[in-house]
Design a protein around this motif. Sequence first.
Motif, PDB file in Angstrom:
ATOM      1  N   ALA A 115     -11.752   0.700  11.387  1.00 16.78           N
ATOM      2  CA  ALA A 115     -12.280   1.786  10.938  1.00 16.78           C
ATOM      3  C   ALA A 115     -13.295   2.641  11.647  1.00 16.78           C
ATOM      4  O   ALA A 115     -13.234   3.743  12.081  1.00 16.78           O
ATOM      5  N   ASP A 129      -6.683  -5.863   7.172  1.00 13.97           N
ATOM      6  CA  ASP A 129      -6.476  -6.359   5.812  1.00 13.97           C
ATOM      7  C   ASP A 129      -7.922  -6.615   5.191  1.00 13.97           C
ATOM      8  O   ASP A 129      -8.082  -6.934   4.233  1.00 13.97           O
ATOM      9  N   GLY A 184       0.843  -1.217  -0.014  1.00 16.16           N
ATOM     10  CA  GLY A 184      -0.079  -0.108   0.010  1.00 16.16           C
ATOM     11  C   GLY A 184       0.752   1.419   0.073  1.00 16.16           C
ATOM     12  O   GLY A 184       2.093   1.374   0.396  1.00 16.16           O
ATOM     13  N   LYS A 230      -6.264   3.599   5.404  1.00 19.36           N
ATOM     14  CA  LYS A 230      -7.337   2.346   5.460  1.00 19.36           C
ATOM     15  C   LYS A 230      -8.661   3.177   5.818  1.00 19.36           C
ATOM     16  O   LYS A 230      -9.597   2.378   5.514  1.00 19.36           O
ATOM     17  N   VAL A 231      -8.760   4.248   6.223  1.00 19.96           N
ATOM     18  CA  VAL A 231      -9.816   4.926   6.672  1.00 19.96           C
ATOM     19  C   VAL A 231      -9.910   6.257   6.136  1.00 19.96           C
ATOM     20  O   VAL A 231     -10.044   7.328   6.900  1.00 19.96           O
ATOM     21  N   PRO A 232      -9.862   6.435   4.640  1.00 18.64           N
ATOM     22  CA  PRO A 232     -10.001   7.676   4.042  1.00 18.64           C
ATOM     23  C   PRO A 232     -11.198   8.523   4.499  1.00 18.64           C
ATOM     24  O   PRO A 232     -11.078   9.689   4.410  1.00 18.64           O
ATOM     25  N   GLU A 233     -12.206   8.020   4.955  1.00 12.83           N
ATOM     26  CA  GLU A 233     -13.494   8.890   5.226  1.00 12.83           C
ATOM     27  C   GLU A 233     -13.165   9.679   6.374  1.00 12.83           C
ATOM     28  O   GLU A 233     -14.258  10.278   7.088  1.00 12.83           O
TER      29      GLU A 233
END
Lengths: 465, 616
Positions: A218, A211, A81, A127-130
């Motif tokens: 999240a 993963d 990533g 991993k938690v773009p929001e």
Amino acid sequence: MAYSKAVEALLRKQKIQPGDRIRYSGAKGTLEGILLPKPETTGSDDVLLLKLDNGYNVGLQASGATLENRPGPSAALGQVGAVWKPSIRHNVPKISLVATGGTISTKVDYKTGGVYMLSEPAEILAKVPELADIADIHRIQSPFRKASEDMDGKDWQTLAKTVVDELNSDSQGVVLTHGTDILAYTAAALSFMITDLNKPVAITGAQRSPDRGSFDGALNLIWSAQYAASDCAEVAVVMHGSSSDDFGLCHVGTKCRKMHTSRRDAFQTINAQPWATINGSKASQESERKNDENAVHFLRDDYHRRDNGRKAAADTAFEPKVAHIKPWPGADGRIIDFLVEQKFKGILIEAWALGHVPATSKFSWVPNIQNAIDAGLTVCIASSVLYGKVHPAVYANLRKISATGALYLDDMLPETAWVKLAVALGREKKMEKVEEFMRRNVAHEYNERHQQNDFTGFDDNSQSR
Amino acid sequence: MEKPDLQKLGFKAGIEIHQRLATDEKLFCHCPTRIREDAYAYGTLKRRLRAVAGELGTVDPAAAFEAARRKTFTYQLISENTCLVEQDEEPPRGLNQQALRCGLVMAKMLHAQPMDEVHVMRKTVADGSATSAFQRTALVAMDGHVETSKGIVTIPTVCIEEESSGIVTRVSDEVTYRLDRLGIPLIEIATGPDLQDGAHVQETAEKIGRLLRSTGFVQRGLGTIRQDINVSIADGTRVEIKGAQQLEDLAALAENEALRQHNLLQIAAELKRRGVKNADFANPHGVTRLAFGKPHGVSHHFTHAKAFLSQPIAEGKAVAMAIKLLFTKGLLGKELMPNHRFGTELSGYAKAKAGIKGIIHCDEDPVKYGLTQDDFNNISNELDCIEDDGWAVVVADELTAVRALHAVFDRCYTLEIPKETRKAEGRISTFMRPLPGAARMYPETDVLPAYVSTAEWDALPLPKTADERKADYEKLGLASDMAERLVRSNEWELFDQLAGKTEAKTLAWLLLEVKPALRRAGVDVNQPAERVAALLQLYSEEKITRAALQDLFALASKEPQADLEKMVHTAKLARIRGPALKKLADEWGGNFGEVMKRYRLQVDAGELKGLLEKKK
């Protein structure tokens, strides 16, 4: 790499390295794929691990096989990533992230299945773009990266200082990511070590790995960011409130405990109510993505309010020579004598029910406890039952034990009591002062009034467990 | 529609067979594998699943597609068959050894090579059918084959994997699953792309199915076996069709897919001829879409359409949005396969990506919608359509409509055949999602690999041959000719299942005499094994006579839902025995012939004879 010497020799001879594309010819026919390193403790070290083009990994006995290098790009192993570059947002609260370790900050090398600590804390956010919609994670600190089972008092001292730095920055609050094993200990340690807490501190982790699509961390991070932007200047553990992805709970840092080895809602507030639910009520669900004041729904009113003008401080004194022991039926009390000989300064006994240890039989611990106290140790008693309080006088045996001078710590959780005793002995030299600190309700570790629902769950009529 | 020559098209097909195994426990936990459709759900969970980066840091297209739909999934908990492992709240236990052994036995029957170490993988699934968002799967053996009338068919892989959860309801974006099915062991057998035509697909599926059943360790009944078909033609692409349940549909499904690809290629050629240069024509960020692909409000043309269209528009709940589709007139109505036009194909994409009910396009009959050709012409004019320009309309809320129309536009100008997974619907298929990429598999770190030793493999017993089975039946008391008939019939599997439950001769009589006779009389005699077992139990408990067994079997076949015990009473089939029989015999003056004549079905001749003889 955990291949046997024989296999390694074979690979060397053919100039093959893990990550190379190879052709295997042997008992199973001819197969092509990428040679993977063998994770330790996974299968036999004489068996080659090959990733086939169809995606499957298979194990093939190396002995008797012919291996050859094949053209094709060798795979970069152990790299996962890209790092997310947080975009600048306006009108969302500024939050600091302090990252340590644990499941929430692991990554999988999807090829080998190897699990690694993230190399940059910002990768958690990737991993938690929001999260970017509700908070501006503008400062990230990672004083160390450790699985929580490897942490000790020194780490808490470091963490307390780091968190205080962040509390005194222009952040609205702090989110601390942590392994879940001793997460509740850290919550207690920070509750006691940080004085003049001015802003919210959320501690969170994950019970499922990042993963997978079912990563619980999240939502835990999102809920933590919401708590960190709230009005509640307390140390809270923010995790799933149920097995569903529906609401989070903000647990009282000193009254919270991991009560299940694997469930998402493993953390529970014991003998009290959590501070708040997040996303639990309808109103807060609507404001979930906005992170306004409705996101956090408080269940209690006795929390300290945010005061951005105040400076937080840390008193990180900590006495590591404090033992946490519990009796077993027929246990020999000389275990306490041993601790005295080893120059321990305090002992937390996680006793049975109302506070019993063997007291009249030939195994009686009473003389040993007396011996310890006479030698200058502070001995405290909390209950292994967890729910309810200890009591120094209900039975004759309890009176005998308390007559030694051992402190009965009411409804304090054993782990919290152990942390508090280590902090008390770090700060105070005189036994009376230590006792006085232990008796004082410093960070909501005591709840004097237990009510019906302090046993089975938290009180929120809109929720059902 | 004319049937093209498959050979000339370069038809290639392979199948994947998924068969549930009848192990005692699930693949990674201790829950039993037998599920009851009517079992009570004691609670539910709600989860949101996320798209995660695959092993190369890329998000799997199938997973991203599902995640883009922002779904919340509901899972029903069934006490008998679910524990925290299905709930993704507890790590998996070790790989079920019984299931692994089943996989190995089947691999041996298929002449495949077992792997020395079997490693469990996580295969990303984002449709919510697995709470963990992945399916656990392990490659057990490779390089097998099966013989067919059209030559050897290769079996590249034999895998053991977890069954997914079953859908209970799907209401637009809300999907509810039951967790009882999740984790039941499946064996997955994949053939190479060696199948030459539809009939060959079907024959191979039947053959592998028979082999599976001969092992005796597979579950039976509806839904316990599923076939996926992979089809491609020379200039086409590999398309996967999932979930075919009827063997008899396989041939048509495979050939219709070849037909679809063939016709799509012809449409692509025609689009190119008319002026579509390349797929960039539909580049969503390109200039072209801005120029031609902008959705346009056309609600005013729908005020007098049928109520299902005009009413939501009148109520302000929906708008009619149109998109101009350059060069498509006449092509949208072209049939790709029976009852499936190019327009239907575009509609499938819009349905899947935006959750709408369907699209309206210019090549349709306006009367269907309560409109006239003039209305259609007006829409064309308003969109500035000239010559061979076409259009599509979606009636929905504006955002959804735009999303749907963009899906239509993008698909319309994709000139090659998209790699996709399609859903079998009878003998044709509809778009489901893009074909998953290779990035979707990574190791299951919570489960240790299983070592398969050569000794263990060599010692694996294969299922019995026909001769061995015949000898077994004779040992159970069947005459040689009866045993022979049983081995050759399709009834031996049912016989084996029920053999312990009643005497062999009665069972064989029921299966080989009664059943065929009823079938010839037009009765549907395929009852589930459990019901036949219950019937036989009534007989062995002496609640009915052997003569009544035949009648009851017929009745039970005709009314498959009815309660057997009740049926016994309403049909007056309850056996008269003991004191009651004695009384009856007395009433008829001990006349054997009279009693039997009147109570043939209710009286056991042997018992009556014995009774009368004792009296003498």
